[in-house]
Write a protein that holds these residues in place. Structure first.
Motif, PDB file in Angstrom:
ATOM      1  N   VAL A 199       0.840  -1.202   0.000  1.00  0.00           N
ATOM      2  CA  VAL A 199       0.000   0.000   0.000  1.00  0.00           C
ATOM      3  C   VAL A 199       0.874   1.250   0.000  1.00  0.00           C
ATOM      4  O   VAL A 199       0.618   2.202  -0.749  1.00  0.00           O
ATOM      5  CB  VAL A 199      -0.939  -0.017   1.219  1.00  0.00           C
ATOM      6  CG1 VAL A 199      -1.716   1.302   1.326  1.00  0.00           C
ATOM      7  CG2 VAL A 199      -1.917  -1.182   1.135  1.00  0.00           C
ATOM      8  N   PHE A 200       1.917   1.269   0.837  1.00  0.00           N
ATOM      9  CA  PHE A 200       2.837   2.414   0.866  1.00  0.00           C
ATOM     10  C   PHE A 200       3.463   2.645  -0.507  1.00  0.00           C
ATOM     11  O   PHE A 200       3.528   3.788  -0.989  1.00  0.00           O
ATOM     12  CB  PHE A 200       3.961   2.187   1.888  1.00  0.00           C
ATOM     13  CG  PHE A 200       3.502   1.963   3.292  1.00  0.00           C
ATOM     14  CD1 PHE A 200       2.275   2.428   3.733  1.00  0.00           C
ATOM     15  CD2 PHE A 200       4.307   1.265   4.191  1.00  0.00           C
ATOM     16  CE1 PHE A 200       1.855   2.217   5.035  1.00  0.00           C
ATOM     17  CE2 PHE A 200       3.897   1.056   5.492  1.00  0.00           C
ATOM     18  CZ  PHE A 200       2.668   1.534   5.920  1.00  0.00           C
ATOM     19  N   SER A 201       3.950   1.572  -1.109  1.00  0.00           N
ATOM     20  CA  SER A 201       4.631   1.690  -2.402  1.00  0.00           C
ATOM     21  C   SER A 201       3.676   2.176  -3.484  1.00  0.00           C
ATOM     22  O   SER A 201       4.039   3.022  -4.317  1.00  0.00           O
ATOM     23  CB  SER A 201       5.239   0.340  -2.801  1.00  0.00           C
ATOM     24  OG  SER A 201       6.208  -0.077  -1.857  1.00  0.00           O
ATOM     25  N   ASP A 202       2.449   1.657  -3.477  1.00  0.00           N
ATOM     26  CA  ASP A 202       1.461   2.104  -4.456  1.00  0.00           C
ATOM     27  C   ASP A 202       1.134   3.579  -4.266  1.00  0.00           C
ATOM     28  O   ASP A 202       0.980   4.327  -5.249  1.00  0.00           O
ATOM     29  CB  ASP A 202       0.183   1.270  -4.344  1.00  0.00           C
ATOM     30  CG  ASP A 202       0.369  -0.159  -4.819  1.00  0.00           C
ATOM     31  OD1 ASP A 202       1.393  -0.433  -5.482  1.00  0.00           O
ATOM     32  OD2 ASP A 202      -0.491  -1.004  -4.518  1.00  0.00           O
ATOM     33  N   ALA A 203       1.015   4.006  -3.004  1.00  0.00           N
ATOM     34  CA  ALA A 203       0.728   5.420  -2.730  1.00  0.00           C
ATOM     35  C   ALA A 203       1.859   6.310  -3.229  1.00  0.00           C
ATOM     36  O   ALA A 203       1.615   7.383  -3.802  1.00  0.00           O
ATOM     37  CB  ALA A 203       0.505   5.621  -1.238  1.00  0.00           C
ATOM     38  N   SER A 204       3.095   5.876  -3.040  1.00  0.00           N
ATOM     39  CA  SER A 204       4.240   6.637  -3.559  1.00  0.00           C
ATOM     40  C   SER A 204       4.201   6.715  -5.079  1.00  0.00           C
ATOM     41  O   SER A 204       4.498   7.759  -5.669  1.00  0.00           O
ATOM     42  CB  SER A 204       5.551   5.990  -3.100  1.00  0.00           C
ATOM     43  OG  SER A 204       5.674   6.018  -1.698  1.00  0.00           O
ATOM     44  N   ARG A 205       3.808   5.613  -5.717  1.00  0.00           N
ATOM     45  CA  ARG A 205       3.724   5.592  -7.174  1.00  0.00           C
ATOM     46  C   ARG A 205       2.648   6.559  -7.670  1.00  0.00           C
ATOM     47  O   ARG A 205       2.855   7.300  -8.632  1.00  0.00           O
ATOM     48  CB  ARG A 205       3.437   4.173  -7.658  1.00  0.00           C
ATOM     49  CG  ARG A 205       3.500   4.006  -9.175  1.00  0.00           C
ATOM     50  CD  ARG A 205       3.375   2.546  -9.569  1.00  0.00           C
ATOM     51  NE  ARG A 205       4.492   1.756  -9.061  1.00  0.00           N
ATOM     52  CZ  ARG A 205       4.412   0.914  -8.032  1.00  0.00           C
ATOM     53  NH1 ARG A 205       3.251   0.758  -7.397  1.00  0.00           N
ATOM     54  NH2 ARG A 205       5.454   0.242  -7.628  1.00  0.00           N
ATOM     55  N   PHE A 206       1.504   6.568  -7.014  1.00  0.00           N
ATOM     56  CA  PHE A 206       0.445   7.505  -7.399  1.00  0.00           C
ATOM     57  C   PHE A 206       0.884   8.949  -7.166  1.00  0.00           C
ATOM     58  O   PHE A 206       0.549   9.844  -7.940  1.00  0.00           O
ATOM     59  CB  PHE A 206      -0.832   7.225  -6.595  1.00  0.00           C
ATOM     60  CG  PHE A 206      -1.623   6.059  -7.109  1.00  0.00           C
ATOM     61  CD1 PHE A 206      -2.130   6.057  -8.407  1.00  0.00           C
ATOM     62  CD2 PHE A 206      -1.867   4.962  -6.298  1.00  0.00           C
ATOM     63  CE1 PHE A 206      -2.854   4.971  -8.884  1.00  0.00           C
ATOM     64  CE2 PHE A 206      -2.599   3.880  -6.765  1.00  0.00           C
ATOM     65  CZ  PHE A 206      -3.101   3.888  -8.060  1.00  0.00           C
ATOM     66  N   LEU A 207       1.641   9.172  -6.097  1.00  0.00           N
ATOM     67  CA  LEU A 207       2.121  10.519  -5.790  1.00  0.00           C
ATOM     68  C   LEU A 207       3.081  11.028  -6.867  1.00  0.00           C
ATOM     69  O   LEU A 207       3.032  12.201  -7.251  1.00  0.00           O
ATOM     70  CB  LEU A 207       2.815  10.515  -4.427  1.00  0.00           C
ATOM     71  CG  LEU A 207       3.451  11.832  -3.964  1.00  0.00           C
ATOM     72  CD1 LEU A 207       2.373  12.873  -3.703  1.00  0.00           C
ATOM     73  CD2 LEU A 207       4.276  11.614  -2.708  1.00  0.00           C
ATOM     74  N   LEU A 211       3.244  12.511   3.814  1.00  0.00           N
ATOM     75  CA  LEU A 211       4.699  12.549   4.020  1.00  0.00           C
ATOM     76  C   LEU A 211       5.311  11.161   3.976  1.00  0.00           C
ATOM     77  O   LEU A 211       6.471  10.998   3.576  1.00  0.00           O
ATOM     78  CB  LEU A 211       5.024  13.223   5.362  1.00  0.00           C
ATOM     79  CG  LEU A 211       4.565  14.670   5.531  1.00  0.00           C
ATOM     80  CD1 LEU A 211       5.035  15.213   6.876  1.00  0.00           C
ATOM     81  CD2 LEU A 211       5.085  15.537   4.390  1.00  0.00           C
ATOM     82  N   LEU A 212       4.559  10.146   4.391  1.00  0.00           N
ATOM     83  CA  LEU A 212       5.065   8.772   4.324  1.00  0.00           C
ATOM     84  C   LEU A 212       5.234   8.339   2.877  1.00  0.00           C
ATOM     85  O   LEU A 212       6.261   7.727   2.525  1.00  0.00           O
ATOM     86  CB  LEU A 212       4.125   7.826   5.064  1.00  0.00           C
ATOM     87  CG  LEU A 212       4.500   6.334   5.021  1.00  0.00           C
ATOM     88  CD1 LEU A 212       5.885   6.110   5.612  1.00  0.00           C
ATOM     89  CD2 LEU A 212       3.455   5.490   5.748  1.00  0.00           C
ATOM     90  N   ALA A 213       4.250   8.638   2.042  1.00  0.00           N
ATOM     91  CA  ALA A 213       4.364   8.305   0.619  1.00  0.00           C
ATOM     92  C   ALA A 213       5.538   9.044  -0.011  1.00  0.00           C
ATOM     93  O   ALA A 213       6.266   8.498  -0.847  1.00  0.00           O
ATOM     94  CB  ALA A 213       3.063   8.644  -0.105  1.00  0.00           C
TER      95      ALA A 213
END
Length: 466
Positions: free
Chosen positions: A45-53, A91-93
Motif C-alpha cells: 500500500v505504501f509503495s502504491d501510494a508513492s507511485r500515485f504521488l 509525508l510517508l508516501a
C-alpha cells in the motif's frame, strides 16, 4: 556471567543490523518463491501510494488552490489517496518515493534503520538520563577512587546495553519492521521527543510532538504529562495551584508550538491539493490531498467500525450491529447507536490516558514512566488492537526497567500473563480464521481475558515502580 561481562553495545548493534539486513534479503527471496508472503500488505500500500504521488494522471492529479495558481503542479504531484486503504500522512508516501525510482525494498531498509536508531536512542537515554551514577568511594586524600569510577561506568554501560538489547534484539520489533511496517519511523519521532524533553529542550520537544501527532494521532496524549512537568505541578498546593501550574506562559508556549506544528503540517498537506473532482458523474467527491488527507489520516480512525476480529473486545459488539447493505438494521435503537458511537470507546480510553498523564506527569525523571502507562492504557482500551500496537509501549519499557523493583518471579509472572492472554486469543482466532468455525463469542470472551490480564500486568508494574 556478570552484567559487566555482557557483549558491548557496539557488538549488540552490529548483530541487530546484520539480523535486519539478513531478514530483508531473505524476504525478497521468500516473496518470489512462496504464496504466503513475508512482506506485510501495508508495504505494498505504501509503495502504491508513492507511485500515485509521483505519477499523476488524468484522474490522479492535484486540482486545489495551489494547483490552480501553479498549473505545472498538476504534472508533478499526484494523489497518494488514489490507493485505497492508504490511511497515512502524505509525508510517508513522499518518504518512500525511492521505492518507485530507486529500489522496491528501500522502505524496508529505512524502517530497519529507524529501528536501529531507536536502539541507539534508548541506549543514550539510559546512559545520560535514567541510570544514576553510583556513590563514589573516597580515598584518604578525599578524592574519588579512579577504579571505582571506572567500575561504576562499566556497570552503567553494561546495564544500558542490556536494556537497549531488549529493543534491538526483540523478535516482534525486528520482524515487523523488516516486513515493511512504518511503525519504527513514528517510534523514532517519539523517542526524539522524549530525548528533547528529558534534556529540557522544550521548544524542540513541542515541535517534535507536533510532528509525531501529525504522523499518527496517538502521541497527542504525551502532551498532558509534558505540561505537568513543564509547569512544575505540585499536588500539595491544592487544585488551584495545580491548575496554575498547568496554565502558565511556559505551558502555553509549549501548546502553541506543538499545536502550531501539527496545524502547519496538516494545512500544507490539505492546501496542496484541496479539491473537488470535476467529474460529470461525481461532482461532489473530494479527491487528492484535501479532504481525503483529513479523512484517511484522522477522521477515519474516529468513526472506524472494524467488525473483523482483533484483540479489542469492541470488535464483537461492532460485528453484531454492523450495517449490511440491503438488510434492515435490527439494532437501530439506543443500544445499537451506543455501540457504534466513537464515544463508547473514546471516552474511557482518553479518560484513562489523560488522567494518568496528569497523575504521573510530576517530575522530569518520571516522564518515561508516565508515557509508558499512558500508552499501555491507550492500546488496551483502543477499539481496534493488533500486535503492531504493542510496539508503541514496548518501545518505552526498557527505559523504565531500572526503576522497577520487580522480583524475578513477578517478572516471569507478568511475562507469562502477557504472552498467555495473547496465545489464548490467537488459538481461538485460528479456529475462526483458518477452520471457519463460528467462535465469535468465545473469541470475544478471550478478548475480555486479554484486557483483564494486560490491565493486571500494568497494575503490577505501576506498583513496582519507584
Amino acid at each position: 556471567m556478570t552484567i559487566s561481562r555482557l557483549p558491548s553495545f557496539g557488538a549488540i548493534l552490529a548483530v541487530s543490523i546484520a539480523l535486519r539486513v539478513g531478514l530483508i534479503v531473505y524476504s525478497e527471496w521468500h516473496d518470489q518463491h512462496s504464496v504466503v508472503k513475508y512482506t506485510d500488505i501495508d508495504y505494498r500500500v505504501f509503495s502504491d501510494a508513492s507511485r500515485f504521488l509521483l505519477t499523476p494522471g488524468p484522474s490522479n492529479y492535484a486540482q486545489g488552490p495551489l494547483a490552480r495558481a501553479i498549473p505545472e503542479l498538476r504534472d508533478i504531484i499526484g494523489d497518494p489517496y488514489t490507493r485505497e486503504t492508504y490511511r497515512y500522512t502524505p509525508l510517508l508516501a513522499l518518504l518512500l518515493a525511492p521505492n518507485v525510482w530507486l529500489y522496491p525494498a528501500f522502505g524496508k531498509y529505512l524502517f530497519a534503520a529507524c529501528d536501529v536508531l531507536n536502539g541507539i536512542l534508548v541506549y543514550r537515554l539510559l546512559l545520560l538520563n535514567i541510570l544514576e551514577k553510583g556513590t563514589q568511594v573516597k580515598t584518604d586524600d578525599d578524592k574519588p577512587s579512579v577504579e571505582q569510577e571506572k567500575r561504576t561506568d562499566l556497570e552503567r554501560n553494561a546495564q544500558a546495553t542490556l536494556y537497549s538489547a531488549l529493543h534491538l534484539l526483540n523478535p516482534l520489533v525486528f520482524s515487523i519492521s523488516t516486513r515493511g511496517s512504518s511503525e519504527s519511523v513514528l517510534a523514532s519521532l517519539v523517542l526524539l521527543t522524549l530525548y528533547a524533553a528529558l534534556h529540557r529542550r522544550w521548544d524542540a520537544a513541542a515541535l517534535l510532538l507536533g510532528l509525531s501527532t501529525h504522523w499518527k494521532i496517538y502521541p497527542v496524549i504525551y502532551g498532558v504529562s509534558c505540561l505537568g512537568v513543564i509547569g512544575g505541578a505540585d499536588r500539595t498546593r491544592g487544585w488551584k495551584g495545580y491548575v496554575r501550574a498547568l496554565f502558565n506562559p511556559k505551558t502555553v508556549r509549549f501548546v502553541i508550538l506543538s499545536a502550531g506544528t501539527f496545524a502547519a503540517l496538516g494545512g500544507v498537506c490539505y492546501l496542496v491539493c484541496v479539491t473537488i473532482l470535476v467529474d460529470m458523474q461525481d461532482t461532489d467527491r473530494f479527491n487528492s490531498w484535501g479532504y481525503p488527507f483529513l479523512y484517511e489520516s484522522y477522521l477515519y480512525h474516529v468513526h472506524r467500525l472494524d467488525h473483523r476480529h482483533n484483540f479489542s473486545p469492541y470488535f464483537y459488539l461492532t460485528y453484531l450491529t454492523y450495517p449490511v447493505p440491503g438488510v434492515p438494521t435490527q439494532h437501530s435503537g439506543f443500544l445499537g447507536r451506543l455501540v457504534r458511537s466513537p464515544l463508547t470507546s473514546f471516552v474511557p480510553q482518553m479518560g484513562l490516558a489523560v488522567g494518568t498523564g496528569l497523575a504521573f506527569g510530576k517530575r522530569l525523571q518520571d516522564l518515561p514512566f508516565a508515557w509508558f502507562v499512558q500508552t499501555v492504557l491507550f492500546v488496551i482500551f483502543n477499539k481496534v488492537c493488533t500486535s503492531q500496537y504493542f510496539l508503541w509501549y514496548l518501545l518505552l519499557l526498557p527505559l523504565i526497567f531500572p526503576r522497577l523493583s520487580t522480583t524475578p518471579k513477578r517478572a516471569l509472572t507478568y511475562g507469562a500473563v502477557w504472552v498467555g492472554t495473547q496465545a489464548l486469543w490467537l488459538a481461538e482466532a485460528y479456529r475462526l480464521e483458518f477452520l471457519g468455525q463460528n467462535v465469535f463469542f468465545g473469541l470475544w470472551v478471550r478478548s475480555l481475558v486479554y484486557v483483564i490480564g494486560n490491565a493486571w500486568v500494568l497494575g503490577g508494574i505501576m506498583g513496582d515502580y519507584s
